[in-house]
Design a protein around this motif. Sequence first.
Motif, PDB file in Angstrom:
ATOM      1  N   TYR A 109      53.945  40.736  86.964  1.00  0.00           N
ATOM      2  CA  TYR A 109      55.205  40.648  86.232  1.00  0.00           C
ATOM      3  C   TYR A 109      56.170  41.668  86.820  1.00  0.00           C
ATOM      4  CZ  TYR A 109      58.589  40.766  82.407  1.00  0.00           C
ATOM      5  OH  TYR A 109      59.742  40.716  81.679  1.00  0.00           O
ATOM      6  N   SER A 110      57.353  41.206  87.227  1.00  0.00           N
ATOM      7  CA  SER A 110      58.310  42.056  87.928  1.00  0.00           C
ATOM      8  C   SER A 110      58.924  43.106  87.015  1.00  0.00           C
ATOM      9  CB  SER A 110      59.419  41.191  88.536  1.00  0.00           C
ATOM     10  OG  SER A 110      60.454  41.995  89.067  1.00  0.00           O
ATOM     11  N   ARG A 111      58.847  44.370  87.468  1.00  0.00           N
ATOM     12  CA  ARG A 111      59.497  45.479  86.765  1.00  0.00           C
ATOM     13  C   ARG A 111      60.271  46.300  87.785  1.00  0.00           C
ATOM     14  NH1 ARG A 111      54.605  44.658  84.444  1.00  0.00           N
ATOM     15  NH2 ARG A 111      54.456  44.699  82.156  1.00  0.00           N
ATOM     16  N   PRO A 112      61.591  46.213  87.804  1.00  0.00           N
ATOM     17  CA  PRO A 112      62.380  46.966  88.787  1.00  0.00           C
ATOM     18  C   PRO A 112      62.863  48.311  88.252  1.00  0.00           C
ATOM     19  CG  PRO A 112      63.767  45.362  87.694  1.00  0.00           C
ATOM     20  CD  PRO A 112      62.414  45.252  87.060  1.00  0.00           C
ATOM     21  N   TRP A 113      61.925  49.195  87.914  1.00  0.00           N
ATOM     22  CA  TRP A 113      62.337  50.517  87.465  1.00  0.00           C
ATOM     23  C   TRP A 113      62.972  51.267  88.628  1.00  0.00           C
ATOM     24  CZ3 TRP A 113      56.915  51.844  85.028  1.00  0.00           C
ATOM     25  CH2 TRP A 113      56.719  51.046  83.893  1.00  0.00           C
ATOM     26  N   GLY A 114      64.009  51.993  88.359  1.00  0.00           N
ATOM     27  CA  GLY A 114      64.657  52.766  89.405  1.00  0.00           C
ATOM     28  C   GLY A 114      65.539  51.910  90.286  1.00  0.00           C
ATOM     29  N   TRP A 167      60.805  46.426  96.248  1.00  0.00           N
ATOM     30  CA  TRP A 167      61.029  47.431  95.207  1.00  0.00           C
ATOM     31  C   TRP A 167      61.798  48.641  95.732  1.00  0.00           C
ATOM     32  CZ3 TRP A 167      57.722  43.638  94.408  1.00  0.00           C
ATOM     33  CH2 TRP A 167      57.477  43.221  93.103  1.00  0.00           C
ATOM     34  N   HIS A 168      61.543  49.043  96.978  1.00  0.00           N
ATOM     35  CA  HIS A 168      62.139  50.312  97.421  1.00  0.00           C
ATOM     36  C   HIS A 168      63.352  50.153  98.332  1.00  0.00           C
ATOM     37  CE1 HIS A 168      60.295  49.939 101.455  1.00  0.00           C
ATOM     38  NE2 HIS A 168      61.039  50.948 101.798  1.00  0.00           N
ATOM     39  N   SER A 169      63.654  48.915  98.767  1.00  0.00           N
ATOM     40  CA  SER A 169      64.762  48.765  99.714  1.00  0.00           C
ATOM     41  C   SER A 169      65.329  47.352  99.660  1.00  0.00           C
ATOM     42  CB  SER A 169      64.275  49.055 101.143  1.00  0.00           C
ATOM     43  OG  SER A 169      63.366  48.049 101.581  1.00  0.00           O
ATOM     44  N   CYS A 170      66.429  47.164 100.367  1.00  0.00           N
ATOM     45  CA  CYS A 170      67.000  45.828 100.580  1.00  0.00           C
ATOM     46  C   CYS A 170      68.016  45.926 101.702  1.00  0.00           C
ATOM     47  CB  CYS A 170      67.647  45.278  99.304  1.00  0.00           C
ATOM     48  SG  CYS A 170      69.133  46.149  98.787  1.00  0.00           S
ATOM     49  N   VAL A 171      68.642  44.804 102.005  1.00  0.00           N
ATOM     50  CA  VAL A 171      69.627  44.731 103.079  1.00  0.00           C
ATOM     51  C   VAL A 171      70.953  44.253 102.504  1.00  0.00           C
ATOM     52  CG1 VAL A 171      70.238  43.599 105.256  1.00  0.00           C
ATOM     53  CG2 VAL A 171      67.859  44.281 104.825  1.00  0.00           C
ATOM     54  N   ILE A 172      72.045  44.867 102.968  1.00  0.00           N
ATOM     55  CA  ILE A 172      73.379  44.433 102.580  1.00  0.00           C
ATOM     56  C   ILE A 172      74.135  44.030 103.836  1.00  0.00           C
ATOM     57  CG2 ILE A 172      75.537  45.079 101.447  1.00  0.00           C
ATOM     58  CD1 ILE A 172      73.964  47.069  99.783  1.00  0.00           C
ATOM     59  N   THR A 173      74.590  42.787 103.887  1.00  0.00           N
ATOM     60  CA  THR A 173      75.285  42.275 105.053  1.00  0.00           C
ATOM     61  C   THR A 173      76.708  42.815 105.110  1.00  0.00           C
ATOM     62  OG1 THR A 173      76.093  40.302 103.899  1.00  0.00           O
ATOM     63  CG2 THR A 173      73.914  40.168 104.939  1.00  0.00           C
ATOM     64  N   ILE A 185      60.218  53.914  91.200  1.00  0.00           N
ATOM     65  CA  ILE A 185      60.046  52.747  92.074  1.00  0.00           C
ATOM     66  C   ILE A 185      58.561  52.555  92.415  1.00  0.00           C
ATOM     67  CG2 ILE A 185      60.455  51.922  94.428  1.00  0.00           C
ATOM     68  CD1 ILE A 185      62.782  51.360  92.638  1.00  0.00           C
ATOM     69  N   PHE A 186      57.920  53.642  92.800  1.00  0.00           N
ATOM     70  CA  PHE A 186      56.506  53.592  93.191  1.00  0.00           C
ATOM     71  C   PHE A 186      55.637  53.088  92.041  1.00  0.00           C
ATOM     72  CE2 PHE A 186      52.329  55.552  93.924  1.00  0.00           C
ATOM     73  CZ  PHE A 186      52.090  55.188  95.240  1.00  0.00           C
ATOM     74  N   SER A 187      55.820  53.656  90.867  1.00  0.00           N
ATOM     75  CA  SER A 187      54.988  53.276  89.725  1.00  0.00           C
ATOM     76  C   SER A 187      55.262  51.852  89.259  1.00  0.00           C
ATOM     77  CB  SER A 187      55.193  54.258  88.573  1.00  0.00           C
ATOM     78  OG  SER A 187      56.550  54.319  88.185  1.00  0.00           O
ATOM     79  N   SER A 188      56.534  51.430  89.282  1.00  0.00           N
ATOM     80  CA  SER A 188      56.850  50.070  88.842  1.00  0.00           C
ATOM     81  C   SER A 188      56.323  49.034  89.824  1.00  0.00           C
ATOM     82  CB  SER A 188      58.357  49.899  88.655  1.00  0.00           C
ATOM     83  OG  SER A 188      59.055  49.989  89.881  1.00  0.00           O
ATOM     84  N   TYR A 189      56.285  49.371  91.107  1.00  0.00           N
ATOM     85  CA  TYR A 189      55.737  48.455  92.111  1.00  0.00           C
ATOM     86  C   TYR A 189      54.260  48.188  91.848  1.00  0.00           C
ATOM     87  CZ  TYR A 189      53.650  47.127  96.599  1.00  0.00           C
ATOM     88  OH  TYR A 189      52.906  46.533  97.591  1.00  0.00           O
ATOM     89  N   TYR A 190      53.490  49.256  91.641  1.00  0.00           N
ATOM     90  CA  TYR A 190      52.051  49.070  91.437  1.00  0.00           C
ATOM     91  C   TYR A 190      51.747  48.435  90.085  1.00  0.00           C
ATOM     92  CZ  TYR A 190      50.656  51.155  95.797  1.00  0.00           C
ATOM     93  OH  TYR A 190      50.456  51.363  97.132  1.00  0.00           O
ATOM     94  N   LEU A 191      52.556  48.725  89.085  1.00  0.00           N
ATOM     95  CA  LEU A 191      52.357  48.072  87.794  1.00  0.00           C
ATOM     96  C   LEU A 191      52.696  46.584  87.887  1.00  0.00           C
ATOM     97  CD1 LEU A 191      51.588  48.416  84.845  1.00  0.00           C
ATOM     98  CD2 LEU A 191      53.982  48.964  84.340  1.00  0.00           C
TER      99      LEU A 191
END
Length: 341
Positions: A38-43, A271-277, A26-32
């Motif tokens: 260009y969005s990369r959602p690794w992990g 990249w590292h979180s989200c919310v679920i209702t 997640i960390f590496s894909s965010y910085y890349l």
Amino acid sequence: MNSSYRDGLNFLSKCTPVRAFNAFKIFSSYYLSRATSYSRPWGLPVSLSIEPTTSCNLRCPECPSGLRNFSRPTGMLDLGLYNELLDELHQVLWYLILYFQGEPYLHPQFFELVKAATDKNIYTATSTNAHYLDSNNARRTVESGLDRLIISLDGTTQETYQSYRIGGKLDRVISGTKQVVAWKKKLGSATPHLIFQFLVVKPNEHQISEVKDLANTLGVNEVGFKTAQIYDYKQGSPLIPENNKYSRYRENDDGTYSIKNKLLNHCWKMWHSCVITWDGQVVPCCFDKDASHPMGDINSQSFKELWRGEKYANFRSQLIQARSRIDICSNCTEGTKVWVD
């Protein structure tokens, strides 16, 4: 041992090789993604906020639950749906916040929600107004394995407290806090790590030192001072504190107000979180209180499918290219929250 240090060690103890490797991806894909636009959602996300309910007993003036003005329905999270999600993500999920809108303790199976995550060695936290922390619920809170309990205490006198927590009773908050502290001692438990969250607004900013003293007296582990999000802030608000340290907004020369921080074309949360209702809608972050940007529905597809899906990819790409065009980002003040021990 310092209680905050112990809490940090407890959080780190939830780490596994799988969770650590996922966090690295997640960390590496965010910085890349930032570097290339260009969005990369690794992990998969290391953290989730899951909403037990939108129901609430109070009427706080800057809260959709309190104002009863949601554009989405009010309801309770289904335990079966929740357990399916945990089964899908527990190997990578490190931190679970059982809170978004509403009062979590109103959910009739709240302790089952906590226990299910505890049994999978996930760090759990929730936020409460503490009006339902009688002796039985305090005991069950400790026994559930909840790691962190944030108690909203926005005043040290009833008059000040109720100016924001409309309909609330300060004595019930203090009583509930005492019950949790007492049951921690009786059961020999270091958890939950107790935090008084003090939402700093103009009516209560004179009591900042008093809430620290109160926390020490009651045996609360930590005090957090949080800046208030104001929805209609541009012409000022009686809630904006005079102490600029605790304000998310600055006054301009013409008397209007603007957000302190700059709106940059990146956001770690995507990249590292989200919310679920409570009803299974996946939304980007806690600023989307009305779920106006649903990324998908876990009732009809797996979380992994929607996390890596086209809709989420397009949203992340827009964010790192032109974030100002996203309406929920326009009042984003994430960078101006203040936490002080």
